[in-house]
Design a protein around this motif. Structure first.
Motif, mmCIF file in Angstrom:
data_model
loop_
_atom_site.group_PDB
_atom_site.id
_atom_site.type_symbol
_atom_site.label_atom_id
_atom_site.label_comp_id
_atom_site.label_asym_id
_atom_site.label_seq_id
_atom_site.Cartn_x
_atom_site.Cartn_y
_atom_site.Cartn_z
ATOM 1 N N ASN A 8 69.859 41.154 -1.425
ATOM 2 C CA ASN A 8 71.023 40.360 -0.746
ATOM 3 C C ASN A 8 71.577 41.677 0.164
ATOM 4 N N CYS A 9 72.447 41.091 0.909
ATOM 5 C CA CYS A 9 73.316 41.958 1.767
ATOM 6 C C CYS A 9 74.685 41.167 1.875
ATOM 7 N N MET A 10 75.777 42.107 1.855
ATOM 8 C CA MET A 10 77.124 41.719 2.131
ATOM 9 C C MET A 10 77.600 42.718 3.072
ATOM 10 N N VAL A 11 78.517 42.123 3.996
ATOM 11 C CA VAL A 11 78.962 43.274 5.225
ATOM 12 C C VAL A 11 80.393 42.953 5.473
ATOM 13 N N ALA A 12 81.016 44.314 5.428
ATOM 14 C CA ALA A 12 82.478 44.118 5.762
ATOM 15 C C ALA A 12 82.917 44.901 6.755
ATOM 16 N N PHE A 13 83.645 44.378 7.833
ATOM 17 C CA PHE A 13 84.051 44.826 8.890
ATOM 18 C C PHE A 13 85.616 45.473 8.959
ATOM 19 N N ASP A 14 85.697 46.581 9.538
ATOM 20 C CA ASP A 14 87.150 47.249 9.667
ATOM 21 C C ASP A 14 88.009 46.429 10.564
ATOM 22 N N PHE A 15 89.078 45.693 10.201
ATOM 23 C CA PHE A 15 90.186 45.134 10.948
ATOM 24 C C PHE A 15 91.624 46.015 11.174
ATOM 25 N N THR A 16 91.314 47.315 11.115
ATOM 26 C CA THR A 16 92.719 48.266 11.193
ATOM 27 C C THR A 16 92.920 48.535 12.646
ATOM 28 N N ALA A 17 94.154 48.632 12.756
ATOM 29 C CA ALA A 17 94.822 48.809 14.320
ATOM 30 C C ALA A 17 94.037 49.885 14.996
ATOM 31 N N SER A 18 93.581 51.079 14.318
ATOM 32 C CA SER A 18 93.069 52.216 15.179
ATOM 33 C C SER A 18 92.033 51.761 15.748
ATOM 34 N N ASN A 19 91.111 50.855 15.651
ATOM 35 C CA ASN A 19 90.125 50.204 16.317
ATOM 36 C C ASN A 19 90.457 49.802 17.839
ATOM 37 N N GLY A 20 91.820 49.507 18.022
ATOM 38 C CA GLY A 20 92.259 49.083 19.316
ATOM 39 C C GLY A 20 92.101 47.747 19.519
ATOM 40 N N HIS A 21 92.785 46.788 20.434
ATOM 41 C CA HIS A 21 92.949 45.459 20.722
ATOM 42 C C HIS A 21 91.729 45.002 21.240
ATOM 43 N N PRO A 22 91.040 43.986 20.742
ATOM 44 C CA PRO A 22 89.576 43.512 21.098
ATOM 45 C C PRO A 22 89.704 43.278 22.608
ATOM 46 N N ASN A 23 90.960 42.935 23.335
ATOM 47 C CA ASN A 23 90.773 42.581 24.872
ATOM 48 C C ASN A 23 90.662 43.666 25.467
ATOM 49 N N THR A 24 91.015 44.840 25.129
ATOM 50 C CA THR A 24 90.718 46.183 25.909
ATOM 51 C C THR A 24 89.514 46.644 25.787
ATOM 52 N N PRO A 25 88.914 47.327 26.984
ATOM 53 C CA PRO A 25 87.885 47.792 26.970
ATOM 54 C C PRO A 25 87.535 48.815 26.305
ATOM 55 N N ALA A 26 88.522 49.596 25.838
ATOM 56 C CA ALA A 26 88.307 51.132 25.084
ATOM 57 C C ALA A 26 88.331 50.615 23.567
ATOM 58 N N SER A 27 88.493 49.272 23.281
ATOM 59 C CA SER A 27 88.730 49.098 21.880
ATOM 60 C C SER A 27 87.191 48.802 21.376
ATOM 61 N N LEU A 28 87.050 49.347 20.109
ATOM 62 C CA LEU A 28 85.723 49.236 19.403
ATOM 63 C C LEU A 28 85.254 47.979 19.052
ATOM 64 N N HIS A 29 86.250 46.960 18.794
ATOM 65 C CA HIS A 29 85.904 45.738 18.822
ATOM 66 C C HIS A 29 85.553 44.769 20.128
ATOM 67 N N HIS A 30 85.726 45.602 21.282
ATOM 68 C CA HIS A 30 85.406 44.971 22.478
ATOM 69 C C HIS A 30 83.988 44.696 22.692
ATOM 70 N N LEU A 31 83.544 43.679 23.291
ATOM 71 C CA LEU A 31 82.019 43.240 23.345
ATOM 72 C C LEU A 31 81.869 43.704 24.939
ATOM 73 N N ASN A 32 80.813 44.043 24.881
ATOM 74 C CA ASN A 32 80.277 44.763 26.266
ATOM 75 C C ASN A 32 79.528 43.389 27.084
ATOM 76 N N ALA A 33 79.145 43.738 28.097
ATOM 77 C CA ALA A 33 78.617 42.810 29.163
ATOM 78 C C ALA A 33 77.265 41.881 28.327
ATOM 79 N N GLN A 34 76.708 42.565 27.344
ATOM 80 C CA GLN A 34 75.531 41.844 26.867
ATOM 81 C C GLN A 34 76.043 41.365 25.440
ATOM 82 N N GLY A 35 77.374 41.327 25.272
ATOM 83 C CA GLY A 35 78.067 40.490 24.006
ATOM 84 C C GLY A 35 77.926 41.442 22.736
#
Length: 545
Positions: free
Chosen positions: A301-328
């Motif tokens: 079985n696999c459990m996954v946990a994602f980091d939602f701390t502010a140091s990732n950068g806002h998802p809407n900004t391209p520099a954010s680690l949570h930002h999705l590229n053109a391939q999604g």
């Protein structure tokens, strides 16, 4: 020299645990009849690929069975099995009327599967599909395997009257063990450092006989004892050469070896030794292999946990680690997909509990360190790899990034989950992998260490992926390969920075997940083996040796 108290031999991890050879046998039912005056003469061609479902090469072929639409093939086809490498397989059933190779034979149908599916299900029944005529007939794949029963060796050494190498104090000794093959040395184990002690007693070590001496009790093993120095290269204290067979004699007699310093021996005729190395313990136990467990129905079985701390950068900004590229995709989704693709073949329901940590939840912006990505605390399971990604993307829209990066709560939650899934609903064996994806060091490091020590008693392995360019040096403290921390009875943590496989080049990200999965999952088979072996739990339907 090694880090204080460290094993620190990153390139010699127990990667033999995942290896073996799987034999696939085939049966077909209800094949299409392509012959006018007789029935088809079927033969199976098996193609494999370790890259994707496009780059197939011929792995092997069965014999031809004459005039039979329900053939049972007697020739099995061997495939190398490596757990952390996904192997894609394609069966092509052909009607071969010729006496030569089946190059011009009629295609009766094809089916695709992964080697992991065949191993975990033992018997896999698939529809045969033809691109023009559609579905007709079935192919049944049966998997068996060959593995060498492994011998797990527990060793403990003590030094006696070692040479003093330091001017203002005693030596700080540690030892290294080398497997000797054809005169060539291969480092297989390094101990912790015992400071300021000429009669050190080192901690127990565990190693398979395959790693130690290729399973040969009479093969040479070389042990070198060094004096650790924080500012310079280590000084050699002495060397001895022995065999596993010699060390096993401890049951009947005292076993100790002179430590010889070659240069001192050459200079002085009266030279005797630079101390002695005593064998305090040499215990061998026969163990089952990881392949034995998964082929007997072990569910991963696999459990996954994602980091939602502010140091990732806002998802809407391209520099954010949570930002999705053109391939999604981003590093988070790629790391999860790389692991999920391998593990899903061994998970019967493919439901993955998915969490976030360090985020501020609506409506009160309350910071949580273990919230369900699907907002359902009672049932955090997501359907399949894509289900996790969809829940993650939705959570990014609803959860504010906050902090700090506290991970002990999610480790404790995973431990409870692992204990609950130790027995599957079908009465089989279960084991949990916790995948933590984070962009920085844990702020509650000591609490994490305590949680990990408690988790060692559970069927759980923890994989941590460092996302982005942060300094992850403290994270390596959690990785048992690098720190032989007191209180650790089982190494269950593996840490890898994602950028090690991205090479800082976004264009290379598409190639990196496969390498990432191999690195992250290479230790898992050995961790699974050690959990079950230490508890004397055999694979389902088998007995401990």
């Amino acid at each position: 020299g090694p880090l204080p108290g460290a094993t620190n031999v990153k390139d010699i991890k127990a990667k033999g645990a995942n290896a073996g050879t799987v034999i696939l046998n085939f049966t077909c039912k209800g094949l299409r009849d392509r012959d006018v005056l007789s029935k088809s003469d079927p033969q199976i061609l098996l193609y494999t690929s370790v890259k994707n479902r496009a780059n197939y090469t011929l792995q092997g072929r069965t014999e031809k069975v004459k005039n039979n639409l329900n053939p049972i093939f007697g020739t099995g086809i061997d495939i190398p099995y490596i757990f952390e490498r996904q192997t894609f397989c394609k069966v092509v059933v052909v009607d071969d009327d010729s006496d030569g190779l089946a190059t011009d034979a009629d295609n009766l149908g094809e089916a695709e599967f992964t080697l992991g599916q065949a191993v975990s299900k033992k018997t896999l029944e698939m529809e045969l599909r033809h691109r023009r005529w559609g579905v007709k007939g079935t192919c049944i794949v049966s998997a068996s395997h060959t593995t060498n029963t492994k011998e797990l060796i527990t060793l403990q050494f003590e030094g006696g009257h070692l040479d003093r190498k330091d001017t203002f104090g005693k030596s700080d000794p540690y030892f290294e063990i080398f497997r000797v093959t054809g005169g060539q040395e291969a480092l297989v184990k390094r101990s912790e450092v015992v400071y300021n002690n000429l009669n050190p007693r080192w901690r127990q070590i565990e190693i398979t006989s395959t790693q130690l001496c290729n399973g040969d009790d009479s093969a040479s093993i070389r042990i070198k004892v060094w004096d650790y120095d924080t500012t310079a290269a280590p000084d050699l204290i002495g060397i001895c050469t022995t065999t596993l067979g010699q060390m096993k004699k401890i049951k009947k007699e005292i076993v100790e070896f002179d430590l010889i310093h070659p240069k001192k021996q050459a200079k002085k005729k009266s030279y005797r030794n630079s101390g002695v190395l005593k064998v305090l313990q040499c215990v061998s136990v026969k163990t089952w292999s990881f392949l034995d467990y998964v082929s007997s129905g072990l569910q991963l079985n696999c459990m996954v946990a994602f980091d939602f701390t502010a140091s990732n950068g806002h998802p809407n900004t391209p520099a954010s680690l949570h930002h999705l590229n053109a391939q999604g995709v981003n590093q988070y989704t790629m790391a999860w997909t790389a692991i999920g693709q391998v593990v899903q073949d061994y998970d019967w329901d493919k439901e993955f509990p998915a969490y976030g940590f360090g985020g501020a939840l609506p409506p009160n912006n309350q910071v949580s360190f273990e919230f369900a990505l699907n907002a359902n605390a009672q049932n955090p399971n997501c359907a399949g790899i894509q289900g996790v990604i969809q829940a993650y993307q939705t959570a990014l829209q609803n959860v504010a990034l906050s902090g700090p990066t506290n991970c002990a709560p999610i480790i404790r939650t995973a431990t409870r989950y692992a204990n609950a899934c130790a027995t599957t609903p079908m009465g089989g064996q279960g084991y949990l992998i916790l995948l933590i994806l984070t962009d920085g060091q844990f702020t509650d490091l000591q609490a994490c260490v305590q949680a990990i020590q408690q988790a060692q008693q559970s069927p759980l392995s923890i994989i941590i992926v460092g996302v982005g360019n942060a300094d992850f040096s403290n994270m390596e403290y959690l990785d048992g390969d690098r720190t032989n921390t007191a209180g650790r009875t089982r190494d269950i943590v593996q840490f890898v920075p994602f950028n090690k496989y991205a090479h800082g080049n976004a264009a290379n990200l598409s190639a990196s997940p496969t390498l990432l999965a191999r690195e992250l999952l290479a230790e898992l088979p050995g961790q699974v083996e050690k959990y079950f072996t230490s508890r004397k739990i055999a694979p389902m339907g088998k007995k401990m040796h």
